[in-house]
Design a protein around this motif. Structure first.
Motif, mmCIF file in Angstrom:
data_model
loop_
_atom_site.group_PDB
_atom_site.id
_atom_site.type_symbol
_atom_site.label_atom_id
_atom_site.label_comp_id
_atom_site.label_asym_id
_atom_site.label_seq_id
_atom_site.Cartn_x
_atom_site.Cartn_y
_atom_site.Cartn_z
ATOM 1 N N SER A 52 0.813 -1.217 0.000
ATOM 2 C CA SER A 52 0.000 0.000 0.000
ATOM 3 C C SER A 52 0.844 1.264 0.000
ATOM 4 C CB SER A 52 -0.935 -0.008 1.213
ATOM 5 O OG SER A 52 -0.184 -0.098 2.415
ATOM 6 N N GLY A 53 2.072 1.186 0.519
ATOM 7 C CA GLY A 53 2.916 2.369 0.563
ATOM 8 C C GLY A 53 3.869 2.515 -0.601
ATOM 9 N N GLY A 54 3.854 1.580 -1.527
ATOM 10 C CA GLY A 54 4.763 1.655 -2.663
ATOM 11 C C GLY A 54 5.310 0.303 -3.039
ATOM 12 N N VAL A 55 6.640 0.213 -3.165
ATOM 13 C CA VAL A 55 7.318 -1.027 -3.517
ATOM 14 C C VAL A 55 8.225 -1.402 -2.353
ATOM 15 C CG1 VAL A 55 8.947 -2.129 -5.094
ATOM 16 C CG2 VAL A 55 7.242 -0.535 -5.984
ATOM 17 N N ARG A 56 8.000 -2.564 -1.793
ATOM 18 C CA ARG A 56 8.788 -3.010 -0.648
ATOM 19 C C ARG A 56 9.879 -3.962 -1.102
ATOM 20 N NH1 ARG A 56 5.440 -5.486 3.996
ATOM 21 N NH2 ARG A 56 5.051 -3.262 4.373
ATOM 22 N N LEU A 57 11.113 -3.668 -0.675
ATOM 23 C CA LEU A 57 12.260 -4.535 -0.925
ATOM 24 C C LEU A 57 12.635 -5.227 0.378
ATOM 25 C CD1 LEU A 57 12.508 -1.985 -2.970
ATOM 26 C CD2 LEU A 57 14.850 -2.784 -3.279
ATOM 27 N N ARG A 58 13.002 -6.516 0.280
ATOM 28 C CA ARG A 58 13.498 -7.264 1.436
ATOM 29 C C ARG A 58 14.689 -8.095 0.985
ATOM 30 N NH1 ARG A 58 8.710 -10.462 4.247
ATOM 31 N NH2 ARG A 58 10.173 -10.453 5.979
ATOM 32 N N TRP A 59 15.692 -8.206 1.852
ATOM 33 C CA TRP A 59 16.868 -8.989 1.492
ATOM 34 C C TRP A 59 17.472 -9.604 2.752
ATOM 35 C CZ3 TRP A 59 16.516 -3.676 1.162
ATOM 36 C CH2 TRP A 59 17.290 -2.935 2.053
ATOM 37 N N LEU A 60 18.350 -10.568 2.555
ATOM 38 C CA LEU A 60 19.093 -11.160 3.659
ATOM 39 C C LEU A 60 20.419 -10.425 3.830
ATOM 40 C CD1 LEU A 60 18.613 -15.017 3.248
ATOM 41 C CD2 LEU A 60 17.475 -13.472 4.834
ATOM 42 N N ASP A 61 20.732 -10.085 5.063
ATOM 43 C CA ASP A 61 21.992 -9.432 5.404
ATOM 44 C C ASP A 61 23.004 -10.521 5.758
ATOM 45 O OD1 ASP A 61 24.087 -8.023 6.455
ATOM 46 O OD2 ASP A 61 22.930 -6.989 8.005
ATOM 47 N N ASN A 62 23.984 -10.725 4.902
ATOM 48 C CA ASN A 62 24.952 -11.796 5.096
ATOM 49 C C ASN A 62 26.279 -11.326 5.678
ATOM 50 O OD1 ASN A 62 23.224 -13.783 3.979
ATOM 51 N ND2 ASN A 62 23.770 -13.101 1.918
ATOM 52 N N SER A 63 26.394 -10.047 6.025
ATOM 53 C CA SER A 63 27.664 -9.518 6.534
ATOM 54 C C SER A 63 27.450 -8.909 7.915
ATOM 55 C CB SER A 63 28.240 -8.470 5.573
ATOM 56 O OG SER A 63 27.378 -7.351 5.504
ATOM 57 N N ASN A 93 22.566 -3.164 8.963
ATOM 58 C CA ASN A 93 21.646 -4.104 9.602
ATOM 59 C C ASN A 93 20.191 -3.925 9.181
ATOM 60 O OD1 ASN A 93 23.827 -5.148 11.149
ATOM 61 N ND2 ASN A 93 23.573 -3.462 12.616
ATOM 62 N N ILE A 94 19.940 -2.993 8.270
ATOM 63 C CA ILE A 94 18.581 -2.829 7.745
ATOM 64 C C ILE A 94 18.353 -3.871 6.659
ATOM 65 C CG2 ILE A 94 16.970 -1.259 6.620
ATOM 66 C CD1 ILE A 94 17.719 -0.470 9.451
ATOM 67 N N ARG A 95 17.164 -4.484 6.654
ATOM 68 C CA ARG A 95 16.876 -5.533 5.672
ATOM 69 C C ARG A 95 15.653 -5.236 4.816
ATOM 70 N NH1 ARG A 95 15.817 -10.841 7.423
ATOM 71 N NH2 ARG A 95 14.521 -9.933 9.047
ATOM 72 N N THR A 96 15.045 -4.056 4.999
ATOM 73 C CA THR A 96 13.871 -3.708 4.201
ATOM 74 C C THR A 96 13.948 -2.242 3.780
ATOM 75 O OG1 THR A 96 12.531 -3.027 6.107
ATOM 76 C CG2 THR A 96 12.451 -5.358 5.476
ATOM 77 N N TYR A 97 13.270 -1.942 2.707
ATOM 78 C CA TYR A 97 13.163 -0.559 2.241
ATOM 79 C C TYR A 97 11.887 -0.444 1.409
ATOM 80 C CZ TYR A 97 14.110 3.788 -0.293
ATOM 81 O OH TYR A 97 14.020 5.046 -0.823
ATOM 82 N N THR A 98 11.144 0.628 1.603
ATOM 83 C CA THR A 98 9.928 0.870 0.825
ATOM 84 C C THR A 98 10.134 2.094 -0.053
ATOM 85 O OG1 THR A 98 8.525 -0.111 2.520
ATOM 86 C CG2 THR A 98 7.452 1.300 0.908
ATOM 87 N N ASP A 99 10.030 1.885 -1.340
ATOM 88 C CA ASP A 99 10.208 2.942 -2.334
ATOM 89 C C ASP A 99 8.835 3.426 -2.797
ATOM 90 O OD1 ASP A 99 11.534 4.659 -4.016
ATOM 91 O OD2 ASP A 99 11.809 3.180 -5.612
ATOM 92 N N ALA A 100 8.768 4.627 -3.346
ATOM 93 C CA ALA A 100 7.504 5.186 -3.820
ATOM 94 C C ALA A 100 7.677 5.755 -5.228
ATOM 95 C CB ALA A 100 7.015 6.274 -2.866
ATOM 96 N N PRO A 101 7.871 4.905 -6.226
ATOM 97 C CA PRO A 101 8.076 5.408 -7.586
ATOM 98 C C PRO A 101 6.764 5.781 -8.251
ATOM 99 C CG PRO A 101 8.098 3.025 -7.604
ATOM 100 C CD PRO A 101 7.925 3.436 -6.168
#
Length: 693
Positions: A52-63, A93-101
């Motif tokens: 609902s807020g845009g495009v959500r990205l999620r990833w694994l933090d391996n470092s 340490n952040i694993r998510t980001y929400t973009d609003a294109p």
């Protein structure tokens, strides 16, 4: 066994790295040493979804030593062309980001950065948005007009290093990325460069008998295990220009190369998995050019997957077509193969010739008859029936007797598609007259392309026949949420077809999915009743949002007893590849994720699996116990996340036994199941190698 636990300061996410014995004795350096002048490890398992807020990205933090993550976004300008990149950053340490294109089609990738430099990027993931004001949590099917050119596969531009397009298809897909292998490719003396970075196959004069099975390579761990290799190309296609033929292959000791040969020509080695622009999959692929053949017609492609250590796998055989047989195709570089295009419209007239939209027939049966070479009983190989808008019932194509086919397809698909200028969402196949009315759709090769499928395509048992659902909007006419109704899979009851293929499809409000398919690739499932891709041989880039199952709170009370698993093996327990499988974040799957338990589970690859969803079932459940005679031989699990219950046999109340496992690998994968090691219990199984990289 050595376990190292890394606790993130934000939240309670725990990252577990596991090493057994002396397999990788010096793998783990201290965090302080890692931070001293070392680049961070690359993130992995990037997923993107529309929220609902845009495009959500999620990833694994391996470092553990990144300063921040860099996110790159590029907008698609046209097919194969992307604009200037825009970069964003988020903290360590952040694993998510929400973009609003704004509205458009975008691709994203992520890397970790510190003072020593940057890691490699994740693979690109691509998504289409309708603008933030109109964004919903589920993909939508945009109105699509059929191109005037035939949908037969032809040449596709191969990406350059600076702009690697990912094929845009409807629906948008959110499966995990496919990491490119880092080993250096070994050039083949027989591989012919096309000038665009691909390997072009040189045709021969035909294979002289069966290809000899290569001998076992090396010794030691998993040296007796055979490579797990399947075709990622639908057979019987007609190549007018060029086509990339592809194989996905895995082994507990990794794949050294895949060799291809067409019509007995020289074997060409492909030593690296790269992006195939025709499938949007990182895989082993080579190009066939129709103009390179002296004459048009049927061709045979074979492949051999060579593990670094282990038993090679030869893909060959022409008795039937499946994931491990020869790949049968057709070339038409000289334009001698007939392609008869006919039109049907609900406002048409069967007295007309069906050859143009202005002279369209009224019925599908009349259009097919017009496309046949010599009338009743003759071939409709390569014919194409273009349909006008409306609901269409497929005819029971019977001959002079009800058990005889009216027409035949031997080597090329008969295609049903939407006519130029129509909206494919409004061109709907709602079912078939049969088999109760006769023999059903008695054709060997039937393809549905770029239209809407609302009914199932049944047939009588027996015979060799194949069904291809390609670039479709697939739903049922009944609202299974509101009514709790049950219905057949799209390939009909009993899966009577020899082989079914699903490519680039969007499914919503369906009772079941591509169960028992030879290949399901680039499929997005919004809302489904039953266990979806269960018992399929090859499942690639496949995402699911909701599987209701019997426990779903239907509005009118309990619904049908849907089997709400993501993938259950059923009777198929050998030779399975699940590659890039994901549950959409925030989705609901009522029962199990990936489950199986058979006397012999063998040669199964689970690679880039991301199962994070709500539901009460186990995310991973397989059984190996000599107590009941169940074994697991050559199970490969790589780069995967099972966010929930996962154990060996315990779901069924049986204790696993150490002697029932062999030749298996768990690498860089997490099972968040309540156990501190984040691995299926018991640990230290001699037949499993555990690697963290």
């Amino acid at each position: 066994m050595l376990s190292i636990q890394r606790v993130r300061p934000l939240g309670t996410v725990v990252r577990i790295l596991v090493c057994v014995g002396s397999i990788i004795p010096a793998l783990f350096a201290s965090q302080s040493a890692e931070a001293a002048g070392r680049k961070p490890k690359a993130p992995s398992n990037l997923t993107i979804s529309v929220v609902s807020g845009g495009v959500r990205l999620r990833w694994l933090d391996n470092s553990s030593n990144e300063n921040h993550f860099s996110i790159k976004r590029t907008k698609r300008l046209s097919k194969g062309t992307f604009g200037k990149s825009i970069n964003f950053s988020v903290g360590a340490n952040i694993r998510t980001y929400t973009d609003a294109p704004s509205a458009g089609t975008y691709r994203y990738r992520v890397r970790a950065v510190n003072r020593a430099g940057a890691s490699s990027y994740t693979s690109y993931r691509q998504i289409r948005v309708a603008g933030i004001a109109a964004v919903t949590a589920t993909p939508t099917i945009a109105p699509t007009a059929t191109a005037t050119a035939s949908p037969t596969r032809t040449s596709t531009a191969i990406p350059t290093a600076t702009a690697s397009p990912i094929a845009t298809s409807t629906p948008t897909r959110t499966a995990p990325p496919f990491p490119t292998q880092t080993r250096t490719p070994t050039p083949s003396a027989t591989a012919t460069p096309s000038g665009t970075g691909s390997v072009v196959l040189i045709p021969g004069n035909g294979f002289n008998g069966a290809t000899a099975e290569p001998a076992q390579i090396g010794s030691g761990f998993a040296s007796t295990a055979t490579a797990i290799a399947h075709w990622d190309t639908v057979p019987y296609q007609t190549i007018n220009g060029s086509l990339n033929v592809a194989v996905v292959a895995f082994h507990a000791n990794d794949i050294e190369r895949v060799a291809f040969s067409v019509n007995g020509g020289p074997w060409a080695n492909v030593s690296e998995m790269t992006l195939n622009p025709e499938t949007d999959v990182i895989e082993y692929w080579a190009t066939i050019r129709a103009a390179d053949f002296p004459s048009d017609g049927r061709i045979e492609v074979r492949a051999i997957a060579y593990p670094r250590i282990g038993v090679p796998k030869v893909l060959q055989g022409t008795t039937i077509s499946n994931e491990t047989s020869s790949l049968i195709l057709n070339v038409n570089g000289h334009g001698t193969l007939p392609q008869r295009i006919r039109y049907a419209s609900l406002s048409g007239n069967d007295a007309k010739d069906c050859e143009t939209q202005a002279t369209a027939c009224r019925s599908i049966a009349r259009a097919i008859g017009s496309a046949s070479l010599a009338g009743l009983g003759s071939s409709v190989d390569g014919a194409e029936i273009r349909l006008g808008e409306g609901d269409w019932q497929l005819p029971a194509l019977t001959g002079l007797a009800w058990w005889q086919p009216a027409y035949v397809t031997n080597d090329r698909w008969l295609t049903f598609t939407s006519a130029p200028g129509t909206n494919r969402n409004n061109v709907s196949i709602i079912g078939i007259d049969g088999p109760a009315d006769g023999g059903g759709l008695q054709l060997k090769l039937v393809r549905f392309y770029n239209l809407t499928m609302a009914g199932h395509v049944d047939k009588t048992g027996g015979g060799e026949d194949y069904l291809w659902f390609d670039n479709l909007y697939m739903h049922r006419t009944l609202d299974i949420v509101a009514t709790g109704s049950d219905c057949a899979p799209f390939q009909g009851w009993g899966n009577a077809w020899t082989g079914t293929y699903y490519t680039d499809d969007y499914m919503d409000l369906v009772c079941d999915g591509p169960r028992g398919a030879v290949l399901a690739r680039n499929v997005f499932v919004d809302r489904s009743g039953g266990g979806h891709s269960s018992a399929s041989a090859t499942v690639i880039n496949y995402s699911v949002k909701t599987i209701f199952g019997s426990g779903y709170p239907f509005p009118n009370g309990p619904g049908p007893d849907y089997h709400g698993d993501f993938y259950q093996m059923y009777s198929r327990a050998e030779d399975i590849i699940l590659y890039g499988i994901s549950a959409v974040p925030g989705g609901y799957i009522s029962s199990r994720g990936i489950a199986g338990g058979h006397p012999t589970t063998k040669n199964v690859a689970l690679v880039n699996i991301d199962l994070e969803y709500e539901g009460v079932g186990w995310k991973f459940s397989m059984c190996a116990s000599s107590t009941i005679g169940y074994t697991i031989d050559h199970l490969v699990i790589k780069n995967s996340l099972f966010d929930g219950g996962g154990d060996w046999c315990l779901e069924g109340g049986v204790l696993p036994t150490m002697d029932a496992f062999s030749n298996s690998l768990i690498q860089n994968s997490i099972f968040r199941n309540g156990h501190p090691e984040n691995l299926p219990y018991p640990l230290n199984i001699p037949g499993i190698r555990y690697l963290s990289q």
